[in-house]
Design an enzyme around this catalytic site. Structure first.
Site, mmCIF file in Angstrom:
data_model
loop_
_atom_site.group_PDB
_atom_site.id
_atom_site.type_symbol
_atom_site.label_atom_id
_atom_site.label_comp_id
_atom_site.label_asym_id
_atom_site.label_seq_id
_atom_site.Cartn_x
_atom_site.Cartn_y
_atom_site.Cartn_z
ATOM 1 C CD GLU A 16 32.387 -7.756 51.638
ATOM 2 O OE1 GLU A 16 33.091 -8.780 51.491
ATOM 3 O OE2 GLU A 16 31.443 -7.686 52.443
ATOM 4 C CE1 TYR A 58 24.836 -7.900 52.653
ATOM 5 C CE2 TYR A 58 25.358 -8.879 50.518
ATOM 6 C CZ TYR A 58 25.584 -8.768 51.884
ATOM 7 O OH TYR A 58 26.560 -9.526 52.478
#
Length: 200
Positions: free
Chosen positions: A125, A102
Protein backbone atom coordinates in the site's frame (compact mmCIF):
# COMPACT_ATOMS: atom_id res chain seq x y z
CA UNK A 1 -8.56 -17.14 -6.04
CA UNK A 2 -7.06 -18.60 -2.86
CA UNK A 3 -9.62 -18.95 -0.02
CA UNK A 4 -12.23 -16.86 -1.83
CA UNK A 5 -15.69 -16.11 -0.35
CA UNK A 6 -14.46 -16.06 3.25
CA UNK A 7 -14.14 -13.11 5.64
CA UNK A 8 -13.19 -9.81 4.07
CA UNK A 9 -14.98 -10.28 0.75
CA UNK A 10 -18.56 -9.84 -0.38
CA UNK A 11 -20.77 -11.49 -3.03
CA UNK A 12 -22.69 -8.20 -3.33
CA UNK A 13 -21.77 -6.43 -6.61
CA UNK A 14 -22.48 -3.08 -4.93
CA UNK A 15 -19.95 -3.69 -2.15
CA UNK A 16 -16.47 -2.17 -2.11
CA UNK A 17 -15.17 -5.66 -1.34
CA UNK A 18 -17.08 -7.48 -4.11
CA UNK A 19 -15.04 -10.54 -5.04
CA UNK A 20 -16.70 -11.44 -8.33
CA UNK A 21 -19.13 -14.20 -9.19
CA UNK A 22 -16.43 -16.90 -9.17
CA UNK A 23 -12.63 -17.19 -9.05
CA UNK A 24 -11.03 -15.43 -12.04
CA UNK A 25 -14.41 -14.19 -13.24
CA UNK A 26 -12.78 -11.19 -14.92
CA UNK A 27 -10.66 -11.57 -18.03
CA UNK A 28 -7.77 -9.55 -16.57
CA UNK A 29 -7.34 -11.72 -13.48
CA UNK A 30 -7.80 -14.87 -15.55
CA UNK A 31 -5.03 -13.82 -17.94
CA UNK A 32 -2.62 -12.92 -15.15
CA UNK A 33 -3.31 -16.22 -13.39
CA UNK A 34 -2.76 -18.14 -16.61
CA UNK A 35 0.55 -16.41 -17.23
CA UNK A 36 1.80 -17.00 -13.69
CA UNK A 37 0.70 -20.63 -13.78
CA UNK A 38 2.44 -21.20 -17.11
CA UNK A 39 5.71 -19.74 -15.82
CA UNK A 40 5.77 -20.55 -12.12
CA UNK A 41 8.83 -22.74 -12.64
CA UNK A 42 10.83 -19.55 -13.29
CA UNK A 43 8.98 -16.84 -11.34
CA UNK A 44 10.23 -16.37 -7.78
CA UNK A 45 8.72 -12.97 -6.95
CA UNK A 46 5.32 -11.31 -7.27
CA UNK A 47 4.33 -7.88 -6.01
CA UNK A 48 0.98 -6.11 -6.07
CA UNK A 49 0.84 -2.32 -5.60
CA UNK A 50 -2.13 -0.50 -4.10
CA UNK A 51 -2.85 2.76 -2.32
CA UNK A 52 -2.93 3.89 0.40
CA UNK A 53 -1.50 3.41 3.95
CA UNK A 54 2.27 2.85 3.57
CA UNK A 55 2.30 -0.89 4.29
CA UNK A 56 4.64 -3.55 2.89
CA UNK A 57 2.82 -6.84 3.39
CA UNK A 58 3.15 -10.60 2.94
CA UNK A 59 0.59 -13.44 3.11
CA UNK A 60 -1.72 -14.42 4.58
CA UNK A 61 -4.62 -12.09 3.90
CA UNK A 62 -7.46 -14.56 4.48
CA UNK A 63 -6.37 -15.38 8.05
CA UNK A 64 -4.40 -13.71 10.83
CA UNK A 65 -2.25 -16.84 11.08
CA UNK A 66 1.14 -16.11 9.56
CA UNK A 67 2.58 -18.51 6.93
CA UNK A 68 5.39 -20.95 7.63
CA UNK A 69 7.89 -18.82 5.70
CA UNK A 70 6.76 -15.59 7.35
CA UNK A 71 10.19 -14.63 8.70
CA UNK A 72 11.85 -15.24 5.34
CA UNK A 73 9.31 -13.00 3.61
CA UNK A 74 9.03 -10.34 6.30
CA UNK A 75 12.80 -9.94 6.56
CA UNK A 76 12.65 -8.97 2.89
CA UNK A 77 9.94 -6.45 3.72
CA UNK A 78 12.14 -5.00 6.45
CA UNK A 79 14.94 -4.37 3.96
CA UNK A 80 12.49 -2.79 1.52
CA UNK A 81 11.01 -0.36 4.04
CA UNK A 82 14.47 0.57 5.29
CA UNK A 83 15.50 1.46 1.74
CA UNK A 84 12.30 3.48 1.29
CA UNK A 85 12.95 5.48 4.44
CA UNK A 86 16.48 6.28 3.26
CA UNK A 87 15.10 8.17 0.24
CA UNK A 88 12.74 10.72 1.81
CA UNK A 89 12.22 9.43 5.35
CA UNK A 90 8.83 7.94 4.44
CA UNK A 91 7.92 5.36 7.07
CA UNK A 92 6.29 2.08 6.05
CA UNK A 93 5.04 -0.67 8.35
CA UNK A 94 5.50 -4.34 7.48
CA UNK A 95 3.72 -7.56 8.51
CA UNK A 96 1.20 -10.00 7.03
CA UNK A 97 -1.84 -8.52 5.28
CA UNK A 98 -4.41 -9.71 7.82
CA UNK A 99 -2.26 -8.67 10.78
CA UNK A 100 -1.51 -5.18 9.55
CA UNK A 101 -4.61 -4.04 7.70
CA UNK A 102 -7.59 -6.45 7.74
CA UNK A 103 -8.68 -9.95 6.76
CA UNK A 104 -9.24 -10.09 3.00
CA UNK A 105 -10.04 -13.46 1.48
CA UNK A 106 -9.39 -14.04 -2.20
CA UNK A 107 -6.25 -11.89 -2.20
CA UNK A 108 -3.85 -12.10 -5.12
CA UNK A 109 -0.82 -12.52 -2.86
CA UNK A 110 -2.51 -15.44 -1.11
CA UNK A 111 -3.07 -17.10 -4.48
CA UNK A 112 0.45 -16.48 -5.80
CA UNK A 113 1.96 -17.73 -2.54
CA UNK A 114 -0.47 -20.52 -1.65
CA UNK A 115 -1.49 -21.86 -5.06
CA UNK A 116 1.04 -20.70 -7.66
CA UNK A 117 3.92 -21.41 -5.24
CA UNK A 118 5.60 -18.04 -5.79
CA UNK A 119 7.15 -17.79 -2.38
CA UNK A 120 8.29 -14.17 -2.45
CA UNK A 121 4.78 -12.70 -2.80
CA UNK A 122 4.09 -9.20 -1.53
CA UNK A 123 1.30 -6.65 -1.39
CA UNK A 124 2.15 -2.97 -0.98
CA UNK A 125 0.00 0.00 0.00
CA UNK A 126 1.76 3.15 -1.23
CA UNK A 127 1.52 6.73 0.08
CA UNK A 128 0.01 8.24 2.08
CA UNK A 129 -1.38 7.43 5.54
CA UNK A 130 -4.72 9.15 5.02
CA UNK A 131 -4.17 12.90 4.67
CA UNK A 132 -4.93 12.70 0.95
CA UNK A 133 -5.80 9.02 0.62
CA UNK A 134 -6.48 8.01 -2.96
CA UNK A 135 -6.14 11.62 -4.17
CA UNK A 136 -2.40 11.91 -3.69
CA UNK A 137 -1.12 15.34 -4.82
CA UNK A 138 0.78 15.46 -8.08
CA UNK A 139 3.95 16.65 -6.35
CA UNK A 140 4.11 13.37 -4.42
CA UNK A 141 3.94 11.09 -7.45
CA UNK A 142 7.61 11.19 -8.43
CA UNK A 143 8.90 10.96 -4.83
CA UNK A 144 6.61 7.97 -4.30
CA UNK A 145 8.00 6.35 -7.43
CA UNK A 146 11.61 6.95 -6.40
CA UNK A 147 11.25 5.53 -2.91
CA UNK A 148 9.16 2.59 -4.11
CA UNK A 149 11.82 1.72 -6.67
CA UNK A 150 14.46 1.86 -3.94
CA UNK A 151 12.38 -0.48 -1.80
CA UNK A 152 11.79 -2.94 -4.61
CA UNK A 153 15.46 -2.98 -5.61
CA UNK A 154 16.44 -3.71 -2.01
CA UNK A 155 13.89 -6.52 -1.91
CA UNK A 156 15.18 -7.97 -5.18
CA UNK A 157 18.72 -8.03 -3.79
CA UNK A 158 17.40 -9.81 -0.70
CA UNK A 159 15.56 -12.37 -2.83
CA UNK A 160 18.61 -12.89 -5.03
CA UNK A 161 20.76 -13.67 -2.00
CA UNK A 162 18.29 -16.25 -0.76
CA UNK A 163 17.58 -17.86 -4.12
CA UNK A 164 21.31 -18.29 -4.75
CA UNK A 165 21.72 -19.81 -1.29
CA UNK A 166 18.98 -22.30 -2.07
CA UNK A 167 20.51 -23.27 -5.42
CA UNK A 168 23.97 -23.85 -3.95
CA UNK A 169 22.62 -26.51 -1.63
CA UNK A 170 20.40 -28.30 -4.13
CA UNK A 171 21.42 -30.97 -6.60
CA UNK A 172 20.85 -30.71 -10.35
CA UNK A 173 17.48 -32.45 -10.14
CA UNK A 174 16.14 -30.67 -7.07
CA UNK A 175 17.30 -27.05 -7.26
CA UNK A 176 14.53 -25.99 -9.70
CA UNK A 177 12.13 -26.59 -6.81
CA UNK A 178 13.24 -23.34 -5.23
CA UNK A 179 11.84 -21.55 -8.25
CA UNK A 180 8.41 -22.83 -7.31
CA UNK A 181 8.65 -21.60 -3.76
CA UNK A 182 10.37 -24.23 -1.62
CA UNK A 183 12.85 -22.55 0.76
CA UNK A 184 15.99 -24.53 1.52
CA UNK A 185 18.05 -23.57 4.58
CA UNK A 186 21.77 -23.03 4.12
CA UNK A 187 23.83 -25.97 5.39
CA UNK A 188 27.39 -27.30 5.05
CA UNK A 189 28.23 -29.13 1.84
CA UNK A 190 26.80 -32.62 1.89
CA UNK A 191 23.92 -34.64 0.43
CA UNK A 192 21.22 -32.65 -1.33
CA UNK A 193 18.41 -31.94 1.17
CA UNK A 194 15.91 -32.66 -1.59
CA UNK A 195 16.94 -36.22 -2.44
CA UNK A 196 20.23 -36.98 -0.62
CA UNK A 197 21.94 -37.09 -4.01
CA UNK A 198 25.10 -35.40 -5.24
CA UNK A 199 25.13 -31.62 -5.04
CA UNK A 200 25.36 -29.57 -8.23
Amino acid sequence: IHMMFLDGSSPDPCSDSYCGSKPFSEVETAQVAQFLSNHNDTIVHYINFHAFSQYWMVPWAYTTTRPAEFKLLDDGSAEAVQAIMAVENTKYTHDSVAQIIYVASGSTVDWTYGTANIIFSYGVELRDTGDYGFLLPENQIIPTGKETLAGELALLKYIERHVITFIIFFCFFCYPKILTGIPIPAKPMGPCPGCNGILA
